[in-house]
Design a protein around this motif. Structure first.
Motif, mmCIF file in Angstrom:
data_model
loop_
_atom_site.group_PDB
_atom_site.id
_atom_site.type_symbol
_atom_site.label_atom_id
_atom_site.label_comp_id
_atom_site.label_asym_id
_atom_site.label_seq_id
_atom_site.Cartn_x
_atom_site.Cartn_y
_atom_site.Cartn_z
ATOM 1 N N ARG A 98 0.804 -1.223 0.000
ATOM 2 C CA ARG A 98 0.000 0.000 0.000
ATOM 3 C C ARG A 98 0.840 1.277 0.000
ATOM 4 N NH1 ARG A 98 -5.079 -1.921 1.627
ATOM 5 N NH2 ARG A 98 -5.216 -3.979 0.653
ATOM 6 N N THR A 99 2.163 1.155 0.067
ATOM 7 C CA THR A 99 3.003 2.345 -0.057
ATOM 8 C C THR A 99 2.776 2.954 -1.440
ATOM 9 O OG1 THR A 99 4.671 1.382 1.401
ATOM 10 C CG2 THR A 99 5.354 3.246 0.034
ATOM 11 N N ASP A 100 2.414 4.221 -1.490
ATOM 12 C CA ASP A 100 1.967 4.819 -2.754
ATOM 13 C C ASP A 100 3.134 5.467 -3.494
ATOM 14 O OD1 ASP A 100 0.128 5.315 -4.698
ATOM 15 O OD2 ASP A 100 -0.879 6.957 -3.646
ATOM 16 N N LEU A 101 4.023 4.619 -4.001
ATOM 17 C CA LEU A 101 5.217 5.100 -4.681
ATOM 18 C C LEU A 101 4.906 5.565 -6.107
ATOM 19 C CD1 LEU A 101 7.871 2.398 -3.719
ATOM 20 C CD2 LEU A 101 7.603 4.686 -2.751
ATOM 21 N N PRO A 102 5.629 6.574 -6.599
ATOM 22 C CA PRO A 102 5.499 6.974 -8.000
ATOM 23 C C PRO A 102 6.326 6.060 -8.898
ATOM 24 C CG PRO A 102 7.126 8.343 -6.937
ATOM 25 C CD PRO A 102 6.567 7.440 -5.857
ATOM 26 N N LEU A 103 6.118 6.187 -10.174
ATOM 27 C CA LEU A 103 6.966 5.508 -11.141
ATOM 28 C C LEU A 103 8.336 6.175 -11.205
ATOM 29 C CD1 LEU A 103 4.479 5.102 -14.141
ATOM 30 C CD2 LEU A 103 5.041 3.394 -12.407
ATOM 31 N N THR A 104 9.357 5.378 -11.504
ATOM 32 C CA THR A 104 10.676 5.916 -11.807
ATOM 33 C C THR A 104 10.678 6.421 -13.248
ATOM 34 O OG1 THR A 104 11.453 3.785 -12.603
ATOM 35 C CG2 THR A 104 11.773 4.257 -10.254
ATOM 36 N N ASP A 105 11.795 7.005 -13.665
ATOM 37 C CA ASP A 105 11.915 7.408 -15.070
ATOM 38 C C ASP A 105 11.745 6.201 -15.987
ATOM 39 O OD1 ASP A 105 12.352 10.029 -14.355
ATOM 40 O OD2 ASP A 105 14.535 9.920 -14.533
ATOM 41 N N VAL A 106 12.330 5.068 -15.583
ATOM 42 C CA VAL A 106 12.171 3.842 -16.370
ATOM 43 C C VAL A 106 10.699 3.430 -16.383
ATOM 44 C CG1 VAL A 106 12.701 1.370 -16.458
ATOM 45 C CG2 VAL A 106 14.518 3.030 -16.035
ATOM 46 N N GLY A 107 10.036 3.544 -15.248
ATOM 47 C CA GLY A 107 8.625 3.190 -15.177
ATOM 48 C C GLY A 107 7.766 4.043 -16.094
ATOM 49 N N ARG A 108 8.084 5.322 -16.180
ATOM 50 C CA ARG A 108 7.329 6.193 -17.090
ATOM 51 C C ARG A 108 7.588 5.828 -18.545
ATOM 52 N NH1 ARG A 108 8.347 9.733 -12.768
ATOM 53 N NH2 ARG A 108 10.393 10.348 -13.579
ATOM 54 N N GLN A 109 8.815 5.419 -18.849
ATOM 55 C CA GLN A 109 9.115 4.950 -20.209
ATOM 56 C C GLN A 109 8.343 3.672 -20.518
ATOM 57 O OE1 GLN A 109 13.391 4.559 -20.251
ATOM 58 N NE2 GLN A 109 13.723 6.753 -19.978
ATOM 59 N N GLN A 110 8.250 2.791 -19.530
ATOM 60 C CA GLN A 110 7.472 1.555 -19.715
ATOM 61 C C GLN A 110 5.995 1.878 -19.948
ATOM 62 O OE1 GLN A 110 8.564 -0.263 -16.015
ATOM 63 N NE2 GLN A 110 10.256 -1.435 -16.899
ATOM 64 N N ALA A 111 5.479 2.856 -19.210
ATOM 65 C CA ALA A 111 4.080 3.258 -19.391
ATOM 66 C C ALA A 111 3.861 3.841 -20.788
ATOM 67 C CB ALA A 111 3.677 4.263 -18.319
ATOM 68 N N ALA A 112 4.834 4.599 -21.275
ATOM 69 C CA ALA A 112 4.711 5.165 -22.619
ATOM 70 C C ALA A 112 4.727 4.072 -23.682
ATOM 71 C CB ALA A 112 5.852 6.162 -22.863
ATOM 72 N N ALA A 113 5.559 3.050 -23.482
ATOM 73 C CA ALA A 113 5.593 1.936 -24.439
ATOM 74 C C ALA A 113 4.288 1.156 -24.410
ATOM 75 C CB ALA A 113 6.768 1.019 -24.116
ATOM 76 N N LEU A 114 3.737 0.965 -23.222
ATOM 77 C CA LEU A 114 2.439 0.296 -23.120
ATOM 78 C C LEU A 114 1.361 1.117 -23.815
ATOM 79 C CD1 LEU A 114 0.800 -2.083 -21.847
ATOM 80 C CD2 LEU A 114 0.369 -0.548 -19.901
ATOM 81 N N ALA A 115 1.427 2.427 -23.670
ATOM 82 C CA ALA A 115 0.445 3.290 -24.319
ATOM 83 C C ALA A 115 0.528 3.176 -25.838
ATOM 84 C CB ALA A 115 0.649 4.734 -23.888
ATOM 85 N N ALA A 116 1.743 3.091 -26.373
ATOM 86 C CA ALA A 116 1.894 2.933 -27.823
ATOM 87 C C ALA A 116 1.243 1.649 -28.290
ATOM 88 C CB ALA A 116 3.373 2.962 -28.199
ATOM 89 N N TRP A 117 1.397 0.575 -27.501
ATOM 90 C CA TRP A 117 0.721 -0.688 -27.825
ATOM 91 C C TRP A 117 -0.791 -0.533 -27.719
ATOM 92 C CZ3 TRP A 117 -2.438 -3.346 -24.433
ATOM 93 C CH2 TRP A 117 -2.897 -4.589 -24.888
ATOM 94 N N ALA A 118 -1.240 0.127 -26.648
ATOM 95 C CA ALA A 118 -2.680 0.259 -26.411
ATOM 96 C C ALA A 118 -3.387 0.988 -27.549
ATOM 97 C CB ALA A 118 -2.917 0.990 -25.090
#
Length: 215
Positions: free
Chosen positions: A25-45
């Protein structure tokens, strides 16, 4: 009948990942790598034929799901039932630190993590029940559709095994690792108890298999 496709996907990377610390439940943000992963997922989506996007209410899941929803041109709803398990006293610790602090409890957890939750943690059966409720609502709202659900590693594995009729206590053996922005591709077969696992840990990036190959 193709049934509803539900992609249970883990969020992008957070700071706890490198040391493999338990993040419930610790509400951590994404790292820079995590944001890049989210962007790649968005391109797929954007090319995957999604009908909707859902996510846990925790920041790391929301920030992974929101770009995917925008790219797909569909709605994004959050659901508290999709949050990660509460790991109790184990929150923020590594496996080694747990074994040093409570060796017997950690050994029992490793032997059967469903029968022996981490000290002070949420019981996995409770987590499975709430996760099942969330997924059932998704299927009811999007019959025959393709839906992205961004959640968390432990809930994802427990829920996947429970949905396909396997023993959730085997989740650490069956699925030892869930990739960031990857997870389980599940097909609902027409009744609440009828699911099949289509794929696990697929590569969900632009150009990877999407709607046309999983329906």
């Amino acid at each position: 009948m193709s049934g509803t496709i539900v992609l249970l996907v883990r969020h992008g990377e957070t700071a706890y990942h490198h040391e493999n610390r338990y993040c419930g439940r610790t509400d951590l943000p994404l790292t820079d790598v995590g944001r890049q992963q989210a962007a790649a997922l968005a391109a797929w989506a954007g090319t995957a034929g999604l009908d909707a996007v859902y996510s846990s209410t925790l920041r790391r899941a929301v920030d992974t799901a929101a770009p995917a929803a925008r790219a797909a041109g569909v709605g994004h709803e959050t659901d508290e039932r999709l949050v990660e398990l509460d790991f109790g006293l184990a929150e923020g610790l590594t496996a080694t630190e747990m074994a040093e602090t409570w060796p017997e409890e950690r050994a029992d957890f490793v032997a059967d993590p469903v029968a022996n939750p981490l000290p002070g943690g949420e019981h996995p059966r409770v987590a499975i029940a709430r996760g099942r409720g969330a997924v059932s609502d998704v299927v009811e709202r999007h019959p025959g559709g393709v839906v992205l659900v961004v959640c968390h590693s432990t809930l994802l594995r427990l829920l996947t095994l429970d949905l396909i009729g396997d023993d959730p206590s085997r989740y650490r053996q069956r699925f030892p690792k869930v990739g960031n922005t990857s997870g389980a591709v599940l097909r609902h077969l027409g009744s609440e108890q009828a699911w099949e696992l289509v794929d696990f840990n697929p590569v969900l990036t632009e150009g990877a298999p999407g709607h046309q190959t999983i329906t």
